[in-house]
Design a protein around this motif. Structure first.
Motif, PDB file in Angstrom:
ATOM      1  N   ILE A  46       0.819  -1.221   0.000  1.00  0.00           N
ATOM      2  CA  ILE A  46       0.000   0.000   0.000  1.00  0.00           C
ATOM      3  C   ILE A  46       0.855   1.274   0.000  1.00  0.00           C
ATOM      4  O   ILE A  46       0.404   2.326  -0.468  1.00  0.00           O
ATOM      5  CB  ILE A  46      -0.999  -0.009   1.176  1.00  0.00           C
ATOM      6  N   CYS A  82      -4.870   8.200   2.947  1.00  0.00           N
ATOM      7  CA  CYS A  82      -6.289   7.909   3.235  1.00  0.00           C
ATOM      8  C   CYS A  82      -6.443   7.266   4.601  1.00  0.00           C
ATOM      9  O   CYS A  82      -5.758   6.287   4.917  1.00  0.00           O
ATOM     10  CB  CYS A  82      -6.809   6.977   2.144  1.00  0.00           C
ATOM     11  N   ARG A  94      -7.206   3.340   4.994  1.00  0.00           N
ATOM     12  CA  ARG A  94      -6.320   2.320   4.416  1.00  0.00           C
ATOM     13  C   ARG A  94      -6.082   1.097   5.310  1.00  0.00           C
ATOM     14  O   ARG A  94      -5.896   0.001   4.785  1.00  0.00           O
ATOM     15  CB  ARG A  94      -4.981   2.936   3.981  1.00  0.00           C
ATOM     16  N   CYS A 133      -9.133  -0.957   4.189  1.00  0.00           N
ATOM     17  CA  CYS A 133      -9.337  -1.140   2.745  1.00  0.00           C
ATOM     18  C   CYS A 133      -8.123  -1.773   2.069  1.00  0.00           C
ATOM     19  O   CYS A 133      -8.271  -2.683   1.264  1.00  0.00           O
ATOM     20  CB  CYS A 133      -9.657   0.202   2.088  1.00  0.00           C
ATOM     21  N   GLY A 134      -6.968  -1.283   2.362  1.00  0.00           N
ATOM     22  CA  GLY A 134      -5.749  -1.829   1.759  1.00  0.00           C
ATOM     23  C   GLY A 134      -5.638  -1.580   0.262  1.00  0.00           C
ATOM     24  O   GLY A 134      -4.818  -2.197  -0.411  1.00  0.00           O
ATOM     25  N   PRO A 163      -4.979   1.397  -7.163  1.00  0.00           N
ATOM     26  CA  PRO A 163      -6.012   1.402  -6.121  1.00  0.00           C
ATOM     27  C   PRO A 163      -7.388   1.581  -6.767  1.00  0.00           C
ATOM     28  O   PRO A 163      -7.490   2.153  -7.852  1.00  0.00           O
ATOM     29  CB  PRO A 163      -5.649   2.626  -5.276  1.00  0.00           C
ATOM     30  N   LEU A 211      -9.922   3.570  -6.967  1.00  0.00           N
ATOM     31  CA  LEU A 211     -10.333   4.923  -6.589  1.00  0.00           C
ATOM     32  C   LEU A 211     -11.794   5.236  -6.923  1.00  0.00           C
ATOM     33  O   LEU A 211     -12.326   6.227  -6.450  1.00  0.00           O
ATOM     34  CB  LEU A 211      -9.412   5.959  -7.253  1.00  0.00           C
ATOM     35  N   ARG A 230     -14.882   4.692   2.534  1.00  0.00           N
ATOM     36  CA  ARG A 230     -14.691   5.537   3.724  1.00  0.00           C
ATOM     37  C   ARG A 230     -16.013   5.701   4.479  1.00  0.00           C
ATOM     38  O   ARG A 230     -16.045   5.666   5.708  1.00  0.00           O
ATOM     39  CB  ARG A 230     -14.092   6.887   3.335  1.00  0.00           C
TER      40      ARG A 230
HETATM   41  S1  SF4 Z   1      -8.552   2.554  -2.440  1.00  0.00           S
HETATM   42 FE1  SF4 Z   1      -9.445   4.507  -1.764  1.00  0.00          FE
HETATM   43  S2  SF4 Z   1     -10.497   3.988   0.168  1.00  0.00           S
HETATM   44 FE2  SF4 Z   1      -9.074   2.329  -0.263  1.00  0.00          FE
HETATM   45  S3  SF4 Z   1      -7.195   2.877   0.885  1.00  0.00           S
HETATM   46 FE3  SF4 Z   1      -6.967   3.606  -1.238  1.00  0.00          FE
HETATM   47  S4  SF4 Z   1      -7.657   5.755  -1.190  1.00  0.00           S
HETATM   48 FE4  SF4 Z   1      -8.465   4.735   0.691  1.00  0.00          FE
END
Ligand code: SF4
Ligand code: SF4
Length: 494
Positions: A417, A426, A429, A432-433, A450, A452, A459
Motif C-alpha cells: 500500500i 487515506c 487504508r 481497505c488496503g 487502487p 479509486l 470511507r
Molecule cells: S482505495 Fe481509496 S479507500 Fe481504499 S485505501 Fe486507497 S484511497 Fe483509501
C-alpha cells in the motif's frame, strides 16, 4: 503551578497525529490510522486534541490553557497517553509514510481450488464468462474439470504449505463446484486421511449456486462439516434478473427448494448467502429480509458486481455507491439494534468489518490473495486467487512444482500500500488496503492500481462500522469478545 510533562515528550509544539475522529454512544473516539487501533477520548484528552487541532501547542501551553478544568496530573497523563498512541506528535515532523516491512515466508492458510471452470448458469455479470473475463475457459487449453489427481496434488500442497500444527483451509470454487462433485467428494476423503497422517487438520468450504444440491450431496456436505456459501441474489424477481440458465430461464424455482432442504439438513456449520448487487437489483433490505427471514440463512453478505464501468449492470460511480451506502447503513442500524440486545443479526458485511477493526491489523494488502491465500486452476496452476486462476500473468507456480516464492515476494513488494500514493493519505487504508486486485484489473487493467472509483463508499462504510463498534464498546462490550483471537476469516474476501 507548572507540572513537568514526561521527559520523552518534546517541549516543542505538538500537533495532531493521523487519526479519524468519530462519535458513538455519547463518547468521542479516534481511529488511529498508522496502528489501526480505536482510542476512546476522555474529557481531558478530547480537550487537548481540540486545542492542538486548532493550532499547535507546547505541553506547557496545554497545561496553562486547561488549568482551570483539569488537574495538572490529569493533563500530564492525557498528554503522555495521546503522545504514546500518536494522536498528537511533533507539529513540525512530517507524517510518517506507511512502512514497507519485508514479509517472512508466509504459510498458506487457504487454498481456493477451482474444481471446474464450467457452470450450468449463464449469469450475464459473471467474471468467469462475461465480457470482463481474464482467461478464456471455453476455448483455452485448460481442462474444464479438475482431475482427481490434480485435486490430490492441491491437497498435498495445502498441507505442505500450511503452518505446522495448524488447520489447512481448502475452499472449492468454480464455475459451479457441484458439477465436479465426484472429484470434490474423493478429494475430501483423501485430504482427511493425508492430514491425519501428518498430524494436521483440514477444513473445507465451498460456494455453489444450489441448483445441483441433490439429497446425497446435502448429506455429504452435512456429514463432512463442509462450510457452504450459496450464491443467490434474493427473491425470485431479483434472482431471475441475472442468475439464469443459458436459455434465459431464471434459476430461483430450481434453487429455492434445494436451499431449503440444505438448511433443514445441514446443521453442522452456519450456511451463508452471498449476493451480487447490480444497478438493477439494488434493494439490500428486501434481499436481506427474504434470505435471512424467509429462507433461513444464518448470514447474508453483499458484494457490488465487479465489472468494467461501461457494463449495464455496473453500479454508477457516485450516485450508485451513495445509494448502496444508504441501504447498507439502514441495514447496519438493524444489526446494531439486534447486537445491543444480544440477538443474532445476519448482515455479515458489518460483522466482518467489526472483526477487522477489533483485530486492529493495519493492512498492507487488501486481502489474503498472494499472502496467505492462493487460487488453483483446473490444470493445477497456482495463481494470485481463484479469480485469476489460469492467468499466466498472475501465476505463482503449480501444485506439482510448488509455489514460486520469488514471484510472490516480487508481487508483494510491488503491491504494498505504500506504493499507492492516494492510499498513503487515506484514513481508511488499514481496513481497505487499496481494494480488490480483480476489481482493479477489471477497471484499470492493472492489479497495482487502487480502486479509486469507490473510495467515498469505502470511507463512508468504514465510518459507519466504526460508529457501530464504538457504540457496542460503550453499551455492550461483551458482544465484541467474540472477535478475540479470530483472524482467519478476515483474510479472505471475495
Ligand atoms: S482505495 Fe481509496 S479507500 Fe481504499 S485505501 Fe486507497 S484511497 Fe483509501
Ligand atoms: S478480494 Fe479480490 S483479489 Fe482478494 S481474494 Fe477476493 S477476488 Fe481475489
Amino acid at each position: 503551578m507548572a507540572v513537568a510533562v514526561d521527559t520523552e515528550i518534546p517541549t516543542r509544539q505538538l500537533g495532531v497525529g493521523e487519526f479519524h475522529p468519530f462519535e458513538a454512544g455519547g463518547q468521542r473516539f479516534a481511529y488511529m490510522v498508522p496502528s489501526a487501533a480505536v482510542f476512546a477520548f476522555d474529557d481531558c484528552s478530547a480537550a487537548i486534541v481540540d486545542l492542538v487541532r486548532a493550532r499547535p501547542h507546547t505541553p506547557q501551553e496545554l497545561l496553562d490553557a486547561l488549568a482551570g478544568r483539569f488537574t495538572p496530573e490529569a493533563i500530564r497523563d492525557a498528554v503522555n497517553e495521546l503522545y504514546r498512541v500518536r494522536a498528537i506528535g511533533e507539529a513540525a515532523a512530517p507524517a510518517p509514510a506507511p512502512k514497507i516491512i519485508p514479509l517472512r515466508q508466509m504459510p498458506i492458510q487457504t487454498l481456493v481450488v477451482n474444481v471446474t471452470n464450467q457452470c450450468n448458469l449463464s449469469c450475464e455479470y459473471c467474471y468467469e464468462y462475461g465480457e470482463d473475463k481474464i482467461v478464456d475457459t471455453e476455448n483455452g487449453s485448460q481442462p474444464k474439470f479438475m482431475s482427481a489427481e490434480t485435486a490430490r496434488a492441491a491437497v498435498d500442497l495445502a498441507l505442505a504449505e500450511s503452518a505446522p500444527g495448524k488447520t489447512a483451509h481448502i475452499t472449492f470454487f468454480g464455475g459451479e463446484t457441484l458439477m465436479n462433485f465426484k472429484v470434490l467428494r474423493a478429494t475430501v476423503g483423501y485430504a482427511r486421511e493425508a492430514a491425519a497422517a501428518q498430524g494436521k487438520d483440514v477444513d473445507f468450504s465451498l460456494t455453489t449456486n444450489a441448483t445441483l444440491l441433490q439429497p446425497d450431496v446435502i448429506d455429504f456436505l452435512a456429514d463432512e462439516r463442509i462450510g457452504v456459501t450459496i450464491s443467490i441474489d434474493g427473491p425470485q424477481d431479483i434472482q431471475d434478473r441475472f442468475r439464469v440458465f443459458s436459455n434465459g430461464q431464471g434459476s430461483y424455482e430450481m434453487a429455492a427448494p434445494k436451499i431449503k432442504a440444505l438448511l433443514a439438513r445441514h446443521k453442522t456449520r452456519p450456511i451463508g448467502a452471498r449476493v451480487t448487487l447490480t444497478k438493477q437489483t439494488l434493494d439490500v433490505k428486501r434481499i436481506y429480509k427474504h434470505l435471512f427471514e424467509d429462507m433461513g440463512f444464518w448470514e447474508v453478505g453483499f458484494a457490488p458486481v465487479t465489472t468494467a464501468p461501461q457494463r449495464g449492470h455496473a453500479l454508477e460511480a457516485g450516485p450508485g455507491y451513495d445509494q448502496l451506502l444508504g441501504q447498507f447503513r439502514a441495514l447496519a442500524a438493524e444489526f446494531l439494534e439486534a447486537s445491543l440486545q444480544n440477538r443474532h443479526h445476519g448482515f455479515s458485511n458489518v460483522r466482518e468489518t467489526l472483526q477487522e477493526i477489533h483485530m486492529g491489523h493495519a493492512k498492507a494488502y487488501p486481502c489474503g490473495a498472494g499472502v496467505g491465500l492462493l487460487g488453483v486452476a483446473t490444470d493445477g496452476q497456482v495463481s494470485l486467487c481463484h479469480r485469476f486462476a489460469g492467468s499466466e500473468q498472475h501465476r505463482f507456480g503449480s501444485v506439482t512444482e510448488g509455489i514460486d516464492r520469488g514471484k510472490q515476494a516480487q508481487f508483494l513488494e510491488q503491491h504494498h500500500i505504500a506504493h499507492k500514493t492516494d492510499c498513503a493519505q487515506c484514513w481508511a487504508r488499514p481496513i481497505c488496503g487499496g481494494g480488490c486486485y480483480h476489481e482493479a484489473h477489471t477497471r484499470y487493467g492493472s492489479t497495482e492500481r487502487p480502486n479509486l472509483h469507490y473510495c467515498e463508499w469505502i470511507r463512508g462504510w468504514t465510518h459507519t462500522c466504526l460508529e457501530i463498534y464504538g457504540e457496542l464498546a460503550v453499551k455492550n462490550p461483551g458482544f465484541l469478545r467474540q472477535f478475540d483471537g479470530d483472524d482467519h476469516e478476515a483474510s479472505e474476501r471475495h
